[in-house]
Design a protein around this motif. Structure first.
Motif, PDB file in Angstrom:
ATOM      1  N   GLY A  63      -3.117 -25.011  16.698  1.00 53.01           N
ATOM      2  CA  GLY A  63      -3.973 -24.466  17.749  1.00 53.01           C
ATOM      3  C   GLY A  63      -3.541 -24.775  19.162  1.00 53.01           C
ATOM      4  O   GLY A  63      -4.148 -24.278  20.114  1.00 53.01           O
ATOM      5  N   THR A  64      -2.516 -25.603  19.343  1.00 56.84           N
ATOM      6  CA  THR A  64      -2.068 -25.926  20.699  1.00 56.84           C
ATOM      7  C   THR A  64      -1.165 -24.820  21.229  1.00 56.84           C
ATOM      8  O   THR A  64      -0.460 -24.154  20.474  1.00 56.84           O
ATOM      9  CB  THR A  64      -1.324 -27.277  20.738  1.00 56.84           C
ATOM     10  OG1 THR A  64      -0.178 -27.204  19.885  1.00 56.84           O
ATOM     11  CG2 THR A  64      -2.243 -28.414  20.304  1.00 56.84           C
ATOM     12  N   PRO A  65      -1.169 -24.609  22.545  1.00 56.40           N
ATOM     13  CA  PRO A  65      -0.352 -23.540  23.114  1.00 56.40           C
ATOM     14  C   PRO A  65       1.129 -23.905  23.186  1.00 56.40           C
ATOM     15  O   PRO A  65       1.487 -25.058  23.430  1.00 56.40           O
ATOM     16  CB  PRO A  65      -0.928 -23.350  24.520  1.00 56.40           C
ATOM     17  CG  PRO A  65      -1.591 -24.646  24.840  1.00 56.40           C
ATOM     18  CD  PRO A  65      -2.027 -25.250  23.536  1.00 56.40           C
ATOM     19  N   HIS A  66       1.954 -22.922  22.959  1.00 60.92           N
ATOM     20  CA  HIS A  66       3.408 -23.034  23.119  1.00 60.92           C
ATOM     21  C   HIS A  66       3.761 -22.028  24.211  1.00 60.92           C
ATOM     22  O   HIS A  66       3.561 -20.820  24.040  1.00 60.92           O
ATOM     23  CB  HIS A  66       4.085 -22.678  21.793  1.00 60.92           C
ATOM     24  CG  HIS A  66       5.578 -22.647  21.870  1.00 60.92           C
ATOM     25  ND1 HIS A  66       6.284 -21.462  21.935  1.00 60.92           N
ATOM     26  CD2 HIS A  66       6.500 -23.641  21.886  1.00 60.92           C
ATOM     27  CE1 HIS A  66       7.584 -21.742  21.976  1.00 60.92           C
ATOM     28  NE2 HIS A  66       7.728 -23.053  21.955  1.00 60.92           N
ATOM     29  N   VAL A  67       4.228 -22.507  25.360  1.00 60.03           N
ATOM     30  CA  VAL A  67       4.507 -21.656  26.518  1.00 60.03           C
ATOM     31  C   VAL A  67       5.990 -21.755  26.837  1.00 60.03           C
ATOM     32  O   VAL A  67       6.511 -22.851  27.044  1.00 60.03           O
ATOM     33  CB  VAL A  67       3.676 -22.094  27.749  1.00 60.03           C
ATOM     34  CG1 VAL A  67       3.924 -21.152  28.916  1.00 60.03           C
ATOM     35  CG2 VAL A  67       2.193 -22.159  27.403  1.00 60.03           C
ATOM     36  N   VAL A  68       6.661 -20.595  26.873  1.00 59.22           N
ATOM     37  CA  VAL A  68       8.098 -20.574  27.137  1.00 59.22           C
ATOM     38  C   VAL A  68       8.464 -19.404  28.049  1.00 59.22           C
ATOM     39  O   VAL A  68       7.810 -18.366  28.026  1.00 59.22           O
ATOM     40  CB  VAL A  68       8.918 -20.462  25.826  1.00 59.22           C
ATOM     41  CG1 VAL A  68       8.780 -21.713  24.996  1.00 59.22           C
ATOM     42  CG2 VAL A  68       8.521 -19.250  25.028  1.00 59.22           C
ATOM     43  N   PRO A  69       9.513 -19.568  28.855  1.00 60.23           N
ATOM     44  CA  PRO A  69       9.987 -18.449  29.671  1.00 60.23           C
ATOM     45  C   PRO A  69      10.660 -17.411  28.785  1.00 60.23           C
ATOM     46  O   PRO A  69      11.354 -17.750  27.818  1.00 60.23           O
ATOM     47  CB  PRO A  69      10.984 -19.100  30.628  1.00 60.23           C
ATOM     48  CG  PRO A  69      11.411 -20.345  29.952  1.00 60.23           C
ATOM     49  CD  PRO A  69      10.287 -20.782  29.077  1.00 60.23           C
ATOM     50  N   VAL A  70      10.444 -16.141  29.121  1.00 64.42           N
ATOM     51  CA  VAL A  70      11.015 -15.027  28.369  1.00 64.42           C
ATOM     52  C   VAL A  70      11.316 -13.872  29.310  1.00 64.42           C
ATOM     53  O   VAL A  70      10.810 -13.822  30.423  1.00 64.42           O
ATOM     54  CB  VAL A  70      10.052 -14.530  27.258  1.00 64.42           C
ATOM     55  CG1 VAL A  70       9.857 -15.566  26.164  1.00 64.42           C
ATOM     56  CG2 VAL A  70       8.717 -14.112  27.850  1.00 64.42           C
ATOM     57  N   GLY A  71      12.115 -12.941  28.837  1.00 63.97           N
ATOM     58  CA  GLY A  71      12.284 -11.663  29.516  1.00 63.97           C
ATOM     59  C   GLY A  71      11.351 -10.674  28.844  1.00 63.97           C
ATOM     60  O   GLY A  71      11.326 -10.571  27.621  1.00 63.97           O
ATOM     61  N   VAL A  72      10.560  -9.962  29.631  1.00 61.96           N
ATOM     62  CA  VAL A  72       9.561  -9.034  29.089  1.00 61.96           C
ATOM     63  C   VAL A  72       9.727  -7.671  29.742  1.00 61.96           C
ATOM     64  O   VAL A  72       9.991  -7.583  30.943  1.00 61.96           O
ATOM     65  CB  VAL A  72       8.128  -9.531  29.381  1.00 61.96           C
ATOM     66  CG1 VAL A  72       7.092  -8.529  28.898  1.00 61.96           C
ATOM     67  CG2 VAL A  72       7.876 -10.872  28.777  1.00 61.96           C
ATOM     68  N   THR A  73       9.549  -6.631  28.943  1.00 60.75           N
ATOM     69  CA  THR A  73       9.431  -5.288  29.506  1.00 60.75           C
ATOM     70  C   THR A  73       8.070  -4.745  29.102  1.00 60.75           C
ATOM     71  O   THR A  73       7.530  -5.113  28.059  1.00 60.75           O
ATOM     72  CB  THR A  73      10.544  -4.348  29.001  1.00 60.75           C
ATOM     73  OG1 THR A  73      10.443  -4.189  27.581  1.00 60.75           O
ATOM     74  CG2 THR A  73      11.910  -4.881  29.403  1.00 60.75           C
ATOM     75  N   TYR A  74       7.514  -3.886  29.952  1.00 60.79           N
ATOM     76  CA  TYR A  74       6.202  -3.320  29.665  1.00 60.79           C
ATOM     77  C   TYR A  74       6.253  -1.809  29.779  1.00 60.79           C
ATOM     78  O   TYR A  74       6.701  -1.264  30.780  1.00 60.79           O
ATOM     79  CB  TYR A  74       5.138  -3.887  30.613  1.00 60.79           C
ATOM     80  CG  TYR A  74       3.759  -3.315  30.336  1.00 60.79           C
ATOM     81  CD1 TYR A  74       3.210  -3.394  29.056  1.00 60.79           C
ATOM     82  CD2 TYR A  74       3.029  -2.688  31.322  1.00 60.79           C
ATOM     83  CE1 TYR A  74       1.958  -2.863  28.788  1.00 60.79           C
ATOM     84  CE2 TYR A  74       1.771  -2.165  31.064  1.00 60.79           C
ATOM     85  CZ  TYR A  74       1.240  -2.248  29.797  1.00 60.79           C
ATOM     86  OH  TYR A  74       0.006  -1.708  29.531  1.00 60.79           O
ATOM     87  N   ASP A  75       5.781  -1.137  28.736  1.00 62.19           N
ATOM     88  CA  ASP A  75       5.662   0.315  28.698  1.00 62.19           C
ATOM     89  C   ASP A  75       4.175   0.633  28.764  1.00 62.19           C
ATOM     90  O   ASP A  75       3.458   0.491  27.768  1.00 62.19           O
ATOM     91  CB  ASP A  75       6.281   0.849  27.405  1.00 62.19           C
ATOM     92  CG  ASP A  75       6.238   2.358  27.297  1.00 62.19           C
ATOM     93  OD1 ASP A  75       5.257   2.977  27.777  1.00 62.19           O
ATOM     94  OD2 ASP A  75       7.176   2.936  26.723  1.00 62.19           O
TER      95      ASP A  75
END
Length: 134
Positions: free
Chosen positions: A31-43
């Motif tokens: 239940g703990t959050p895992h936060v990481v940098p990523v490259g994202v695209t949005y359509d």
């Protein structure tokens, strides 16, 4: 500030096209959050955010562990006083066509094509909520 997904402003959509490094938040099995940098695209037309990554990454493991219905996730990016968050249900796609499409979109946003990787998969987020001040 919540936004109507069917009427996102040109400024909000343009912000998702800028060269920024968003973060992805998934939940671990405890239940703990895992936060990481990523490259994202949005359509916005399809209401889908895409992330390319390795099949053995922690984020993929967290999404797969959530089961067939997918995992609730959020992607967020910040630039000084501007910010935007997309929330939705993530699933992992492994088919070559989906992965290639995600790589193409990544190259358009970030101006570089990633090195080929046979372990690459795509995280597909069916966006259900948009927030921010972009």
């Amino acid at each position: 500030m919540a936004h109507d997904l069917s009427a996102l402003s040109p400024e909000y959509l343009a912000f998702w096209g800028e060269y920024l490094m968003p973060t992805l938040t998934t939940l671990r099995t405890n239940g703990t959050p895992h936060v990481v940098p990523v490259g994202v695209t949005y359509d916005a037309g399809q209401r889908i955010a895409r992330i390319i990554t390795r099949k053995d990454s922690a984020k993929v493991k967290n999404i797969v562990a959530a089961g067939a219905d997918g995992a609730t996730v959020a992607v967020c990016q910040v630039d000084k006083g501007r910010w935007a968050t997309l929330e939705g249900i993530a699933r992992v796609r492994t088919d070559a066509e989906s992965v290639a499409d995600a790589v193409r979109r990544y190259a358009e946003r970030y101006g570089r094509t990633p090195t080929p990787n046979p372990d690459r998969v795509m995280i597909e987020i069916a966006v259900t909520k948009a927030m921010g001040r972009a």
